[in-house]
Each structure stands twice: as C-alpha cells, then as structure tokens.
Design a protein around this motif. Structure first.
Motif, short mmCIF file in Angstrom:
data_model
loop_
_atom_site.label_atom_id
_atom_site.label_comp_id
_atom_site.label_asym_id
_atom_site.label_seq_id
_atom_site.Cartn_x
_atom_site.Cartn_y
_atom_site.Cartn_z
N ARG A 1 0.76 -1.16 -0.05
CA ARG A 1 0.19 -0.06 0.01
C ARG A 1 0.92 1.11 0.04
NH1 ARG A 1 -4.08 0.31 4.69
NH2 ARG A 1 -4.61 2.43 3.86
N ALA A 2 1.85 1.06 0.71
CA ALA A 2 3.00 2.52 0.56
C ALA A 2 3.45 2.69 -0.46
CB ALA A 2 3.91 1.86 1.80
N ILE A 3 3.93 1.48 -1.26
CA ILE A 3 4.26 1.85 -2.88
C ILE A 3 3.19 2.51 -3.58
CG2 ILE A 3 5.05 0.56 -4.85
CD1 ILE A 3 6.64 -1.21 -2.92
N GLN A 4 1.92 1.95 -3.51
CA GLN A 4 0.98 2.55 -4.22
C GLN A 4 0.84 4.09 -3.99
OE1 GLN A 4 -2.72 0.37 -3.43
NE2 GLN A 4 -1.87 -1.60 -4.39
N SER A 5 0.83 4.34 -2.51
CA SER A 5 0.65 5.82 -2.46
C SER A 5 1.97 6.66 -2.98
CB SER A 5 0.76 6.05 -0.84
OG SER A 5 -0.37 5.65 -0.37
N MET A 6 3.27 6.01 -2.96
CA MET A 6 4.55 6.76 -3.38
C MET A 6 4.23 6.78 -4.84
SD MET A 6 6.47 7.73 -1.14
CE MET A 6 6.62 7.83 0.60
N ASN A 7 3.64 5.73 -5.53
CA ASN A 7 3.34 5.80 -7.07
C ASN A 7 2.58 6.89 -7.47
OD1 ASN A 7 4.86 3.41 -7.48
ND2 ASN A 7 3.00 1.99 -7.80
N GLN A 8 1.45 7.30 -6.53
CA GLN A 8 0.51 8.25 -6.68
C GLN A 8 1.26 9.68 -6.54
OE1 GLN A 8 -2.47 7.68 -7.79
NE2 GLN A 8 -3.17 9.83 -7.83
N SER A 9 2.18 9.72 -5.60
CA SER A 9 2.81 10.94 -5.40
C SER A 9 3.92 11.42 -6.36
CB SER A 9 3.54 10.80 -4.24
OG SER A 9 4.42 12.03 -3.81
N VAL A 10 4.32 10.24 -6.88
CA VAL A 10 5.24 10.65 -8.22
C VAL A 10 4.62 10.80 -9.36
CG1 VAL A 10 6.91 9.31 -9.91
CG2 VAL A 10 7.14 9.17 -7.46
N ALA A 11 3.24 10.19 -9.37
CA ALA A 11 2.45 10.59 -10.83
C ALA A 11 2.20 12.04 -10.77
CB ALA A 11 1.18 9.65 -10.73
N ARG B 1 10.34 5.33 -2.14
CA ARG B 1 9.69 4.21 -2.74
C ARG B 1 10.63 3.14 -3.15
NH1 ARG B 1 7.09 4.94 -8.89
NH2 ARG B 1 9.27 5.13 -9.33
N GLY B 2 12.03 3.72 -3.37
CA GLY B 2 13.23 2.86 -3.64
C GLY B 2 13.52 2.00 -2.29
N THR B 3 13.39 2.71 -1.33
CA THR B 3 13.62 2.10 0.04
C THR B 3 12.60 0.94 0.29
OG1 THR B 3 14.40 4.04 1.06
CG2 THR B 3 13.61 2.40 2.62
N LEU B 4 11.27 1.26 -0.06
CA LEU B 4 10.18 0.10 -0.17
C LEU B 4 10.73 -0.89 -0.85
CD1 LEU B 4 7.10 2.56 0.01
CD2 LEU B 4 7.77 0.88 1.82
N TYR B 5 11.02 -0.81 -2.08
CA TYR B 5 11.57 -1.88 -3.09
C TYR B 5 12.80 -2.82 -2.48
CZ TYR B 5 8.60 -0.13 -6.81
OH TYR B 5 7.72 0.37 -7.59
N PHE C 1 15.80 -5.20 -5.87
CA PHE C 1 16.82 -4.01 -6.05
C PHE C 1 16.98 -3.32 -7.18
CE2 PHE C 1 18.91 -7.42 -2.80
CZ PHE C 1 18.19 -6.85 -1.74
N VAL C 2 16.56 -4.04 -8.32
CA VAL C 2 16.37 -3.32 -9.58
C VAL C 2 15.73 -2.37 -9.58
CG1 VAL C 2 15.74 -3.77 -12.05
CG2 VAL C 2 17.24 -5.47 -10.85
#
Length: 330
Positions: free
Chosen positions: A135-145, A157-161, A167-168
C-alpha cells in the motif's frame, strides 16, 4: 454603543498584532517566542482557529507533539474543514507513533485535495511505518504521478523496493532521485545499502561517505556505514559508528541489531542477546534480528531459545535462517 464597538475593535487589533508577531517569530525559527505571542492572542480571542493551528506548528517544531495535537484538534473543532490542521495533526500523530490516527487524518485531507502529491507522500511514509509496504508503494506511485520531480518520493519508494528485495527497481529510483536532486543524501544512503547487499563494499563505503558529507552525524547513515564495516570485519570502526548512532538516536532498532552483530563477531554472545532483544523491543520487524538472536543462543548452548528465534527468522524466508534451523532444530 460607540464605546463597546471601539473596545472590540481595539481588542481585535491587539489580537491580530500578537498573531502577526507570532508568525514572524515562527518564520524566524524562534518557536518559544512564537508560542508566547500566540498564547497572548488566544487570551484575547480563544476562538481563533488559525492561531491554534500556528501554535501547533510551533509546538511541533519544538518536538512537543502532544501539545501540537491538542492545538490542531482545537483548530479543527473551531473550523470543521480546516485541511491544514488535519494534515499537520497527521504529522504529529506520526511522530507520536499513533499511525492509524495519522492515516485517518490524511484520508480527511484527501477528500478536499485528491491531487496533492505531498499528502500521498506522507501517507506512503505512514504506511511504511505500519509495515504495509504494498500500500505504501501505491501511495508513493500516486505521489510520483502527481509530482515527477520529487526526489524524496523516489528515495522512499526505492527504500520500499529495497525492503522487498526488489533491488533493480530500488536502483532505478536512486538514479531518478539523484537526477532531480544530486545532493539528496538519502539517495546516497540507499545506494550504500544496495551496494552492501551486492557485496560491492568499496562502492558502498563511497556512497555512505557521500551521504555523511551532505548530512554529517546523521544517525541512520552512521549506523548503515557501521553495518558495512561489520561485513568487512572492520569491527572497531563498526563499533564507533554504531555507538555514535545510538547516542544520536536511542530509538533506532537497527542500531541495536548491528551492535548485537558486533558482539557476535567479537565473541560476546551474552552481550549480543541483550542488544538484539533491545532491537526487538523497539520493533519486532527489524530485519534479520531473530536470525542473529538464534545464532547468539547457539553460541551460548541454549538450543530451545535458539530454535524459537530461528523459527521466527525462517518465516521471512531468509535462506541462511532456514538452513541453520534445519541443521540445529530438526
């Protein structure tokens, strides 16, 4: 009638003067003085929502988060759709560790500002703290969008990945963050973590040093460099960085985990157990801590305790934890 009207106007001017003085002090970073002026304004008019909100900001900057919440709440009660106060209270709840309340306030803000990149960014940070990484990644995706130039969003978002061992994607976000902000210290820190995972220790050390040049004495950066030193058996350098990190921030679970690893490598398993249990008392989700705790108990000859710890470690699908568990506990 004239006297009553004139007196009211004088009190309003006096209230506004205190409010303006408080705002000036807030902007100058003199938070205690700002609080004093705002309090004087509220003595004259206790129904001034903006003053409560701004005094809450001053309390927040002084790390008086409980007081900040009280003021933000009062502001909201006086002005129901006060989105700034909701957002500010969400941040204060975050600092207090009341994460569900923080998320509720952010939901209230999103009703009025559904296209705010920073609201989604803050939501992503909060969801990260509760361990809801997808869910955190989804929120960061929305922020970046909504704001494709925010380096902080890419780093987080990279930290979540990174947490998900993707790692990629984490590397791609580090690259993007440094394009938009070549001095983003957190991006260099994340780069150091990624290089450490890949055993590129020279590149990792360079990245951590760059992070610390940009933000000296940052406790998380020091701790991560300490972890790198542990991987290269530079134990005294590791000890120095980890202890400094704990002095600067005594609530970092990873610093206690790393101190436990140091004691393990230094042949002090009982001390390792103390540090590792301290890490888990702060956060049960501290990565690899149960594994190292199991190893410490093995060194102490405490098989039962070791197997309990290793059984928790293998739930995270750590290959080495599974192997050690099978070797000692089956």
């Amino acid at each position: 009638m004239f006297c009553i009207s004139s007196c009211d106007k004088n009190r309003q001017r006096e209230r506004d003067a205190f409010f303006v003085k408080g705002n000036l002090k807030l902007n100058e970073g003199e938070h205690s003085e700002a609080i004093r002026y705002y309090s004087e304004a509220l003595k004259i008019d206790s129904n001034f929502a903006d003053v409560y909100n701004n005094r809450g900001i001053a309390f927040y900057e002084e790390r008086m988060y409980g007081q900040a919440v009280l003021d933000y709440t009062q502001a909201i009660q006086l002005k129901e759709q006060f989105t700034d106060a909701y957002y500010n209270r969400a941040n204060a709840y975050y600092q207090l560790g009341q994460l569900e309340k923080s998320l509720q306030d952010l939901d209230s803000v999103k009703k009025y500002y559904p296209d705010s990149a920073y609201v989604f960014f803050t939501e992503g940070l909060t969801l990260t703290e509760v361990g809801e990484y997808d869910r955190a990644i989804q929120s960061m995706n929305q922020s970046v969008a909504l704001d494709s130039t925010n380096a902080e969003a890419y780093v987080n978002r990279g930290t979540l990945y990174y947490y998900q061992q993707n790692f990629v994607k984490a590397k791609n976000d580090v690259h993007k963050a440094l394009i938009f902000d070549p001095k983003e210290a957190n991006a260099f820190n994340l780069s150091g973590l990624l290089h450490t995972e890949e055993k590129n220790y020279e590149q990792a050390l360079s990245a951590f040093n760059q992070a610390l040049e940009l933000t000296p004495y940052q406790p998380f950066f020091l701790n991560n460099r300490g972890y790198l030193y542990l991987q290269t058996d530079s134990l005294e350098q590791a000890k120095q960085d980890i202890n400094q990190s704990i002095r600067l921030d005594a609530r970092n679970a990873y610093a206690y985990r790393n101190k436990g690893i140091y004691y393990l490598k230094n042949g002090q398993p009982q001390e390792a157990v103390r540090s590792l249990e301290q890490a888990l008392s702060i956060s049960e989700r501290t990565d690899k801590t149960h594994y190292y705790l199991g190893m410490a108990y093995i060194d102490l000859g405490k098989k039962e305790e070791a197997c309990i710890a290793l059984s928790k470690a293998k739930l995270t699908k750590q290959t080495e934890a599974v192997r050690i568990y099978q070797q000692h506990c089956l």
